[in-house]
Design an enzyme around this catalytic site. Structure first.
Site, PDB file in Angstrom:
ATOM      1  N   HIS A  73     -16.119  29.031 -22.260  1.00 36.32           N
ATOM      2  CA  HIS A  73     -16.243  28.029 -21.191  1.00 36.32           C
ATOM      3  C   HIS A  73     -16.558  26.667 -21.833  1.00 36.32           C
ATOM      4  CE1 HIS A  73     -16.870  26.379 -17.285  1.00 36.32           C
ATOM      5  NE2 HIS A  73     -17.996  26.956 -16.931  1.00 36.32           N
TER       6      HIS A  73
ATOM      7  N   HIS B 201      -6.119  28.585 -19.928  1.00 33.35           N
ATOM      8  CA  HIS B 201      -6.971  28.328 -18.766  1.00 33.35           C
ATOM      9  C   HIS B 201      -6.655  29.346 -17.681  1.00 33.35           C
ATOM     10  CE1 HIS B 201      -9.025  26.105 -15.564  1.00 33.35           C
ATOM     11  NE2 HIS B 201      -9.604  25.430 -16.521  1.00 33.35           N
TER      12      HIS B 201
ATOM     13  N   ASP C 221     -11.073  20.940 -23.269  1.00 36.01           N
ATOM     14  CA  ASP C 221     -11.902  20.974 -24.477  1.00 36.01           C
ATOM     15  C   ASP C 221     -11.127  20.710 -25.759  1.00 36.01           C
ATOM     16  OD1 ASP C 221     -13.526  23.536 -22.725  1.00 36.01           O
ATOM     17  OD2 ASP C 221     -14.449  21.624 -23.285  1.00 36.01           O
TER      18      ASP C 221
HETATM   19  C1  SDX Z   1     -13.267  25.490 -19.522  1.00 37.10           C
HETATM   20  O1  SDX Z   1     -12.427  27.625 -15.158  1.00 37.10           O
HETATM   21  C2  SDX Z   1     -12.501  26.367 -15.432  1.00 37.10           C
HETATM   22  O2  SDX Z   1     -12.118  25.555 -14.644  1.00 37.10           O
HETATM   23  C3  SDX Z   1     -13.136  26.059 -16.796  1.00 37.10           C
HETATM   24  C4  SDX Z   1     -13.104  24.595 -17.203  1.00 37.10           C
HETATM   25  C5  SDX Z   1     -13.959  23.711 -16.302  1.00 37.10           C
HETATM   26  O3  SDX Z   1     -13.703  22.497 -16.218  1.00 37.10           O
HETATM   27  O4  SDX Z   1     -14.988  24.245 -15.773  1.00 37.10           O
HETATM   28  O5  SDX Z   1     -11.761  24.097 -17.177  1.00 37.10           O
HETATM   29  C6  SDX Z   1     -13.655  24.414 -18.609  1.00 37.10           C
HETATM   30  O6  SDX Z   1     -13.971  26.461 -19.642  1.00 37.10           O
HETATM   31  C7  SDX Z   1     -11.947  25.371 -20.236  1.00 37.10           C
HETATM   32  C8  SDX Z   1     -11.621  26.644 -21.090  1.00 37.10           C
HETATM   33  C9  SDX Z   1     -12.347  26.467 -22.447  1.00 37.10           C
HETATM   34  N1  SDX Z   1     -12.188  27.740 -23.240  1.00 37.10           N
HETATM   35  C10 SDX Z   1     -11.416  27.807 -24.324  1.00 37.10           C
HETATM   36  O7  SDX Z   1     -10.694  26.887 -24.713  1.00 37.10           O
HETATM   37  C11 SDX Z   1     -11.502  29.142 -25.068  1.00 37.10           C
HETATM   38  C12 SDX Z   1     -10.100  29.637 -25.438  1.00 37.10           C
HETATM   39  N2  SDX Z   1      -9.380  30.014 -24.186  1.00 37.10           N
HETATM   40  C13 SDX Z   1      -9.430  31.390 -23.796  1.00 37.10           C
HETATM   41  O8  SDX Z   1     -10.561  32.124 -24.165  1.00 37.10           O
HETATM   42  C14 SDX Z   1      -8.862  31.636 -22.402  1.00 37.10           C
HETATM   43  O9  SDX Z   1      -7.678  30.935 -22.314  1.00 37.10           O
HETATM   44  C15 SDX Z   1      -9.721  31.316 -21.184  1.00 37.10           C
HETATM   45  C16 SDX Z   1     -11.060  31.950 -21.262  1.00 37.10           C
HETATM   46  C17 SDX Z   1      -9.866  29.842 -21.008  1.00 37.10           C
HETATM   47  C18 SDX Z   1      -8.982  31.863 -19.953  1.00 37.10           C
HETATM   48  O10 SDX Z   1      -8.969  33.229 -20.086  1.00 37.10           O
HETATM   49  P1  SDX Z   1      -8.214  34.186 -19.031  1.00 37.10           P
HETATM   50  O11 SDX Z   1      -7.731  33.409 -17.866  1.00 37.10           O
HETATM   51  O12 SDX Z   1      -9.101  35.354 -18.782  1.00 37.10           O
HETATM   52  O13 SDX Z   1      -6.948  34.621 -19.785  1.00 37.10           O
HETATM   53  P2  SDX Z   1      -6.833  35.877 -20.723  1.00 37.10           P
HETATM   54  O14 SDX Z   1      -7.992  35.898 -21.687  1.00 37.10           O
HETATM   55  O15 SDX Z   1      -6.611  37.084 -19.893  1.00 37.10           O
HETATM   56  O16 SDX Z   1      -5.538  35.505 -21.563  1.00 37.10           O
HETATM   57  C19 SDX Z   1      -4.237  35.913 -21.125  1.00 37.10           C
HETATM   58  C20 SDX Z   1      -3.484  36.168 -22.436  1.00 37.10           C
HETATM   59  C21 SDX Z   1      -4.186  37.170 -23.353  1.00 37.10           C
HETATM   60  O17 SDX Z   1      -3.174  37.713 -24.191  1.00 37.10           O
HETATM   61  P3  SDX Z   1      -2.606  39.233 -23.835  1.00 37.10           P
HETATM   62  O18 SDX Z   1      -3.817  40.136 -23.725  1.00 37.10           O
HETATM   63  O19 SDX Z   1      -1.843  39.066 -22.539  1.00 37.10           O
HETATM   64  O20 SDX Z   1      -1.717  39.578 -25.004  1.00 37.10           O
HETATM   65  O21 SDX Z   1      -3.446  34.937 -23.208  1.00 37.10           O
HETATM   66  C22 SDX Z   1      -4.161  35.145 -24.434  1.00 37.10           C
HETATM   67  C23 SDX Z   1      -5.052  36.337 -24.241  1.00 37.10           C
HETATM   68  O22 SDX Z   1      -5.322  36.941 -25.498  1.00 37.10           O
HETATM   69  N3  SDX Z   1      -4.956  33.914 -24.635  1.00 37.10           N
HETATM   70  C24 SDX Z   1      -5.096  33.313 -25.794  1.00 37.10           C
HETATM   71  C25 SDX Z   1      -5.886  32.188 -25.540  1.00 37.10           C
HETATM   72  N4  SDX Z   1      -6.193  32.145 -24.241  1.00 37.10           N
HETATM   73  C26 SDX Z   1      -5.619  33.232 -23.686  1.00 37.10           C
HETATM   74  N5  SDX Z   1      -4.635  33.625 -27.028  1.00 37.10           N
HETATM   75  C27 SDX Z   1      -4.980  32.777 -28.013  1.00 37.10           C
HETATM   76  N6  SDX Z   1      -5.724  31.658 -27.850  1.00 37.10           N
HETATM   77  C28 SDX Z   1      -6.194  31.337 -26.626  1.00 37.10           C
HETATM   78  N7  SDX Z   1      -6.924  30.262 -26.464  1.00 37.10           N
END
Ligand code: SDX
Length: 436
Positions: A268, A307, A363
């Site tokens: 997050h 996201h 971010d």
């Molecule tokens: C914020 O919700 C909000 O509005 C949050 C926010 C706000 O203003 O409050 O916007 C702020 O928290 C932004 C997000 C910051 N976090 C990161 O940058 C961390 C990296 N991102 C991920 O951990 C992820 O994208 C999330 C947590 C942001 C979202 O996760 P989801 O929606 O649960 O998606 P998921 O983990 O189920 O991913 C779907 C697929 C997966 O692959 P498969 O299992 O289908 O093979 O996408 C992949 C994930 O492994 N994936 C990524 C990835 N993000 C998702 N792979 C590599 N790098 C990434 N960053």
């Protein structure tokens, strides 16, 4: 016009049910009537991490993830970032309309005159280790504020809520700045009420021995824009936490501390700090292909990408990237921007990211600006928490005033043991142990 209903047939009983559809949703509680017999509890929905569950009705922030749209109270984020200051946007989020000039003047006066913290809280913060993480100091100190304002427990009083809201918006930059100064071994700087919200924050962060701090206007404006972009984002993890804790009628200080605890997570708000660590690990742009391969093998994530809602470019990331240019004209260029842009270009062409609709989020670029401004990565999430305090409080106010809301208490699917007895042997062993 077809009826706004959902017809469900339960094949276990052959019974049919008509559920009303309202605002694109069916009420989960309407499923409870679907039973196999009178002893059946009835159907529930199962939605880990709330992937497809609306927890509230809200008029504060609108996001269209597919089109990369973000609006606060109907105003687009790019227009607010261009034309407003942060306290104007804070007023809009909290009260639903942009303030008239007289309202803004009074609002700015009120916030400015709540920037001081009690000297005992300052002493409390001095108790942290020299290397305490600023986010841990922020969460603890905001929670500690609740001990100074016990009247904040009267959450039903709108006037009382407004007072606590002004205190929190006024004091979070002071707490954040002191956490930062503490981590550098520098003395606490008192607020300067002649400065704007962002300039005073800079004053409390960076004033040294000069008589009066002179905030660079370009950097002050860049901070204001970053604060506006981070102020609210509908039902994200930390806002959901604010609403959950607030639903138990905890006071706003404890609720904000809980929300900030959620924001600290690396998935997050903690991601901005992790992006800088990731860019440091990559180092030279020639290492990007091998890093991308690591990500695709599932060994790490591309921090600042992806996201839950945006399946397109996060509109905030675009504005932050544009703001970087103005900041670098003052601070000097941060070469990490080149690595980040190269990383983005490789990722956006790679099938792994394209197939999963992974784009830069808020971010991805923010930390590069913060670093250029002189912040160390461990303070980045505190810089996120300051403006998001406004969003948390706006959502909390809406929760408290929503007649549909009550204490949050989800159900579960129980997968544990059925009833079982302590074996004679177990009981004898415990009895013997108790006798010593
Ligand atoms: C914020 O919700 C909000 O509005 C949050 C926010 C706000 O203003 O409050 O916007 C702020 O928290 C932004 C997000 C910051 N976090 C990161 O940058 C961390 C990296 N991102 C991920 O951990 C992820 O994208 C999330 C947590 C942001 C979202 O996760 P989801 O929606 O649960 O998606 P998921 O983990 O189920 O991913 C779907 C697929 C997966 O692959 P498969 O299992 O289908 O093979 O996408 C992949 C994930 O492994 N994936 C990524 C990835 N993000 C998702 N792979 C590599 N790098 C990434 N960053």
């Amino acid at each position: 016009m077809p009826e706004e209903t959902l017809r469900i047939t339960d094949n276990r009983t052959g019974k049919a049910y008509e559920l009303p559809i309202s605002q694109g949703t069916v009420r989960a509680i309407d499923l409870r009537q679907i039973k196999t017999d009178s002893s059946d509890f009835g159907l529930m929905t199962y939605d880990p991490a709330f992937l497809n569950t609306a927890s509230c009705q809200s008029s504060i922030t609108f996001i269209d993830g597919d089109r990369g749209i973000l609006r606060y109270r109907g105003y687009s984020i790019d227009e607010l970032a261009e034309k407003c200051n942060f306290l104007e946007v804070a007023y809009l989020l909290l009260f639903g309309e942009l303030p008239a000039p007289g309202e803004l003047k009074e609002w700015e006066h009120n916030i400015t005159h709540h920037t001081m913290i009690h000297e005992n809280l300052k002493k409390f913060m001095e108790g942290f280790r020299f290397d305490a993480h600023p986010m841990g100091m922020f969460v603890s100190s905001v929670a500690a504020l609740s001990t100074f304002y016990p009247e904040a427990r009267d959450i039903k009083s709108q006037a009382n809520r407004r007072m606590q809201v002004m205190r929190l918006i006024g004091k979070v930059p002071t707490i954040a700045a002191y956490a930062y100064r503490h981590s550098l071994g520098l003395p606490y700087v008192y607020p300067d009420n002649s400065l704007t919200y962002a300039a005073n924050f800079m004053n409390m962060l960076w004033k040294m021995t000069e008589a009066k701090y002179d905030a660079n206007p370009v950097l002050a404006r860049a901070l204001e824009i970053l604060f506006i972009l981070h102020a609210d984002h509908e039902q994200n993890c930390s806002t959901n936490t604010m609403r959950c804790v607030g639903s138990a009628h905890s006071d706003p200080y404890l609720s904000v501390a809980a929300a900030a605890s959620a924001l600290a997570g690396p998935l997050h708000g903690g991601a901005n700090e992790e992006v800088l660590r990731m860019l440091d690990e990559i180092g030279d742009a020639k290492n990007i292909p091998s890093f991308i391969d690591k990500v695709k093998r599932g060994e790490c994530k591309l921090m600042g990408f992806g996201h839950r809602v945006y399946k397109n470019y996060d509109p905030r990331a675009k504005i932050i990237k544009q703001t970087a240019e103005a900041v670098f004209k003052v601070t000097g260029f941060n070469p990490k921007l080149e690595t980040a842009i190269a990383l983005e270009q490789v990722a956006l062409k790679d099938e792994y990211f394209v197939a999963r609709k992974l784009y830069p989020n808020v971010d991805f670029y923010s930390g590069i600006i913060y670093q250029a401004m002189g912040f160390t990565p461990d303070i980045f999430t505190v810089l996120f928490a300051i403006p998001r305090t406004v969003g948390w409080l706006a959502q909390w106010n809406e929760l408290v005033e929503d007649p549909e809301q009550k204490i949050a208490r989800p159900r579960q699917i129980y997968t544990g043991h059925a009833l079982r007895k302590c074996e004679e042997a177990n009981t004898a062993a415990h009895t013997q142990a108790a006798k010593g």
